[in-house]
Design an enzyme around this catalytic site. Structure first.
Site, short mmCIF file in Angstrom:
data_model
loop_
_atom_site.label_atom_id
_atom_site.label_comp_id
_atom_site.label_asym_id
_atom_site.label_seq_id
_atom_site.Cartn_x
_atom_site.Cartn_y
_atom_site.Cartn_z
N HIS A 415 -1.92 15.90 -11.58
CA HIS A 415 -2.32 16.61 -10.36
C HIS A 415 -2.35 18.11 -10.63
CE1 HIS A 415 -2.95 14.14 -6.86
NE2 HIS A 415 -2.12 13.27 -7.37
N SER A 679 -3.98 -13.85 -5.01
CA SER A 679 -4.80 -12.75 -4.52
C SER A 679 -6.09 -12.70 -5.32
CB SER A 679 -4.04 -11.42 -4.61
OG SER A 679 -3.63 -11.18 -5.94
#
Length: 975
Positions: A415, A679
């Site tokens: 970041h 899933s």
């Protein structure tokens, strides 16, 4: 330590390597104003029938006094556990005093106030208590007193000679020894030479491999003489060994009735007692101690895993493992392991071989991933300092090599912020999330961090790729590297594998190359936001794949927080590479994980492709879809199902420890699926993805105090994923993130921080809603026929104090709203307007009034929690959304929320548990984390673990507190 209810600091100065006692040193000035007396040690006063009192703590009670009578002086040493500490080569005393846990070390007093023994253990199934004789305690005390008199100004370590043969003896009766072949002449001689009433002799029970007695003594050997002296008692044998360290002694034994004489060198017992250990990524590794070598029948000094920590636990290495080979090199001592570690780079994946005492004859091999995110401090060596009673730390080697950047091992994401870099810390390995009654095996550990300079990556604002699905027909696509003829042949093989799969539907053939299996590990030191497990599995789908970047969407019950180690296994190509969390949607149940396509290699990057998303038209009841996912063996599984409810509103209650729960969401329900753990994705017959079949976490409660974590699966419409993906590709307005060397702005999401739930219009009419509004809402949505009501506002949101529980939301910006997506759409439209991010809402309040309100919205990023502090054994952070959803924040400010705590830490000692806020420290307010750091800087040593600059580069150091008090706000009492 407490003296007359006053707490004083003590320092350990001696711990006996075998017997269950040790000594602590304290400053006499600390208790000069207290009334205390010394207790005289009288080991010779112990006798059968002596009335005794056990004085000390018992089962949490302070200063208990229990009565008893000594029944035996020659009981075998108690056996506590097969893989932990056990005393041996000594007698114990026994009495029916009924002592319990907490009274260990209490003096056993006779009627004259003299200590005749130390309370050491008890049997939980009866009232029996076991006491350690004091003869060896008195001997050690004399050495310490003599050493203390020699050092007047400063305490120095005192050497107490202790010898060993690395053999365990048992005292057996003459009747049993005769069955071992003892000659009658030997028995008569032993009876005459021993004290009156002698009932037996010492027999070898076990011998530690590699010790002085190995290959010389065998189990069943009867000890007759040592250096010509008849020995039938433990005390005489131990005295002789302690006086003969590094000397040769002569043992006369009988083996099956045959007399034998052996010469043995007495070994220094302290030389096989570890005085140092290696701490790496939370693991504690040291030379195998005499205690554990005796338990496991291994040689002393082998490389022993006392605690696997994070790195080894992630690889499946258990406690008590013996490391035999690491990175292809044989490991025989701790220095070998340190040497291999110093050559490895962060993120390297290397094999490790180990053996376990439970399966000692077979080696097991695992793959270890060297901590590439620096969740923990660099490897350190801790050495015991007997002068101070503390363990001193130093780096195990200069520094770990940076990530190699080959095969996906490098971390390319960071970041970018304007804030100064802060040194980050962590100091725990396993933590509690609830109050003190939480049950889990937990540990605490202090670590000292070393700041390291972050790698800089060249900034590149260009976007050099688009979705690699040719059906999207987007421009700007960059071709992958050319492959050789061999690679082309391999590519054709992989491309044809799906097409030739037996009985595979077209949807399965199309979607299988886009599926990815996730394996996610959360470091114990970074269990943020109430995450309830350290290990997750799940299936994701590739939504973007180009030369420079790949993106995968997955549910947030698989990737819950950004502070995770994510490994991706691709169905299209047999390879496993790391991924990095780049976006966590603040509302919807999905996360976006990035990977480096170059790590796939030319063939893998060509075979893997992105799925085509189909956000419109939305699914309707009765539509046929294909449910496609992966098994744990990366085999595609699919079935055709029918949509039974395309807009089922979720209603998930808050867990005991607040964590992410899906709110303000409509999900898709099917008539049949593969169970609650499967899933994948929902596609149409052409393999276009219409929804992610994701896992949701919930907690089922039984009665008042019992709860159990569960999960279920539902379909998450793909429209929200498609919107975020478009912003990432086209360039968003959020903070930039370095992904594979290129800066990419990440999207911001504007949301109304209010938890809503639907109510049928028939119920709303009963609350007084007018017919005009009912007709308007039915006209807007004739299928749902519902109105949204306010369940609560998130504390600290702009909607707080404006909307009330039970309010019905009728319209926003003059348009009727009936579902959650309507609210999302008007919030997103605000980004293009000039109204300051406010919504003009018409609500119906329970008093029968329609009210027009101007309600503010909040802008959130997809980073999740980006800063956490480890302090005194607890993790504190800003309150995350699941906590704020409970509707409470301290009046003093958002406060410092305690998310975790660990056993044995200062916060455990003083009762600072999870689910509380720290609002003051030493009378100084701590409304936020910055204020908390400033206040705690002057209290003992401190450290901060922060990813404010980068969520993927965490540093570590330790915490302790010397003085201070904290004012707490308890969430349970304030709500």
């Amino acid at each position: 330590m407490f003296v007359n209810r006053e707490e004083i600091t003590v320092h350990p100065i001696y711990r006996d390597p075998v017997h269950d006692f040790g000594f602590f040193r304290y400053n006499p000035d600390a208790i000069q104003f207290l009334d205390y007396e010394e207790i005289l040690l009288a080991p010779d006063a112990a006798c059968v029938g002596l009335e005794i009192r056990v004085v000390g703590n018992d089962s949490g009670e302070k200063v208990s006094i229990l009565a008893g009578t000594l029944a035996r002086l020659d009981r075998d040493a108690p056996h506590y556990k097969k893989d932990g500490y056990n005393d041996f080569n000594t007698f114990y005393m026994q009495a029916a005093s009924g002592t319990k846990g907490g009274s260990s070390g209490s003096p056993v007093i006779d009627w004259q106030g003299r200590a005749v023994a130390l309370n050491a253990g008890s049997k939980s199934s009866s009232a029996s208590a076991f006491f350690l004789p004091l003869e060896r305690v008195v001997r050690a005390l004399k050495f310490l007193q003599k050493g203390g008199d020699s050092y007047m100004s400063k305490w120095e370590a005192v050497s107490i000679p202790r010898g060993t043969l690395q053999a365990t003896f048992l005292h057996k009766g003459f009747d049993e020894i005769r069955r071992l072949g003892l000659q009658s002449e030997t028995e008569q001689m032993a009876r005459r030479a021993s004290a009156q009433g002698e009932t037996g002799m010492l027999v070898v029970d076990s011998v530690v491999p590699g010790g002085p007695a190995h290959n010389h003594l065998e189990p069943g050997d009867v000890l007759v003489r040592v250096n010509g002296e008849v020995i039938t008692q433990f005390l005489k044998l131990e005295t002789l060994l302690d006086d003969s360290v590094e000397q040769t002694i002569e043992l006369q034994i009988e083996r099956g009735g045959t007399p034998l004489t052996v010469q043995l060198l007495v070994q220094d017992l302290h030389s096989i007692t570890p005085a140092h250990f290696l701490e790496v990524s939370g693991a504690v590794i040291h030379p195998l101690s005499y205690q554990q070598a005796r338990n496991f029948r291994f040689q002393c000094g082998l490389v022993y895993v006392s605690e696997p920590g994070y790195m080894l636990f992630r690889a499946g290495v258990p406690r008590h493992a013996i490391i035999k080979k690491f990175a292809g090199e044989a490991i025989s001592k701790l220095e070998d392991l340190i040497s291999v570690l110093s050559k490895l780079s962060r993120g390297a994946r290397v094999p490790l071989e180990y053996i376990s005492y439970l399966d000692r004859h077979r080696r097991k091999s695992v793959l270890v991933t060297v901590d590439r995110h620096e969740w923990y401090a660099p490897p350190r060596i801790y050495t015991r300092d007997d002068s101070s009673g503390l363990w001193t730390a130093k780096p195990a080697f200069k520094s770990m090599l940076p990530s190699s950047g080959v095969n996906g091992e490098a971390t390319h994401m960071e970041h970018i912020h304007q804030d100064n870099h802060q040194e980050l810390t962590d100091g725990v390995t396993s933590m509690e999330t609830s109050c003190e009654h939480a049950s889990a095996e937990l540990h605490s550990r202090d670590e000292t961090g070393i700041g390291s300079k972050k790698r800089r990556v060249e900034e590149d604002m260009s976007f050099d790729g688009v979705v690699a699905d040719c059906s999207l027909n987007e421009t700007g696509e960059v071709k992958l590297e050319d492959t050789t003829a061999t690679e082309n042949a391999v590519l054709r093989d992989y491309q044809g594998a799906t097409a030739t799969a037996a009985n595979a539907s077209i949807a399965e053939q199309v979607i299988e190359p886009t599926l990815v299996m996730f394996e996610v590990h959360v470091p114990p030191s970074c269990m943020l936001d109430g995450v309830h497990s350290q290990h997750f599995f799940g299936t994701g789908v590739i939504i973007y794949h180009s030369r420079s970047m790949g993106l995968v969407a997955v549910d947030k019950n698989t990737v819950a927080i950004s502070a995770s180690d994510v490994m991706l296994s691709f169905a299209a190509y047999p390879i496993e590479i790391p991924g990095e969390v780049v976006f966590l949607h603040p509302v919807h149940n999905y996360a976006v994980v990035a990977y480096d396509p170059l790590a796939l290699g030319p063939v893998g990057a060509s075979v893997v492709r992105a799925a085509e998303l189909l956000p419109e038209p939305a699914l309707r009841r009765g539509d046929s879809v294909y449910l496609v996912g992966l098994s744990r063996s990366l085999q595609a599984t699919s079935r055709k199902s029918v949509v039974t409810n395309p807009c089922a509103a979720l209603n998930i209650g808050s867990a005991d420890c607040p964590r992410y729960r899906a709110t303000n969401m409509e999900v898709i329900e099917l008539d049949t699926d593969f169970g609650s753990t499967f899933s994948g994705v929902l596609t149409d017959e052409h393999g276009k993805v219409q929804a992610v079949w994701g896992s949701f976490s919930t907690q089922l409660k039984f009665g008042c105090n019992t709860s159990e974590d569960h999960q279920f699966v539902r379909g998450v419409p793909v429209y929200a994923i498609s919107q975020v993906l478009d912003k990432i590709i086209s360039g968003a307005n959020g903070p930039p993130l370095l992904i594979n060397g290129a800066k990419r702005p990440m999207p911001l999401v504007r949301i109304l921080e209010v938890e809503l739930y639907p109510t049928l219009l028939s119920k709303a009419r009963s609350f007084g809603l007018s017919d005009d509004w009912i007709q308007a809402l039915v006209k807007k949505d004739p299928v749902r026929r519902q109105v949204l009501r306010v369940k609560g506002c998130l504390a600290g949101s702009k909607a707080e104090n404006l909307l009330e529980q039970g309010d019905m939301v009728l319209s926003v910006n003059k348009e009727p709203v009936t579902c959650f997506r309507d609210i999302e759409n008007v919030c997103q439209a605000l980004d293009n307007g000039d109204n300051g991010g406010n919504l003009s809402m018409t609500i119906f309040r329970q008093q029968g009034r329609e009210i027009d309100l101007l309600v503010g919205t909040d802008v959130r990023d997809g980073n999740g929690t980006t800063r956490v502090i480890n302090w005194c054994g607890c993790i504190v952070q800003d309150p995350h959304p699941a906590v704020r959803a409970l509707g409470f924040l301290p009046e003093e400010g958002h406060g410092v929320y305690v998310a975790r705590w660990c056993h044995g830490s200062p916060v455990h000692r003083y009762g600072l548990y999870a689910l509380q806020w720290i609002v003051e420290v030493n009378g100084k307010a701590t409304p936020d984390l910055d204020a908390f750091v400033n206040v705690t800087k002057g209290i003992g040593t401190w450290g901060v673990c922060s990813c404010e600059d980068s969520p993927f580069e965490w540093k570590a150091s330790s915490f302790n507190i010397e003085a201070g008090s904290a004012l707490l706000a308890d969430m349970g009492t304030e709500i």
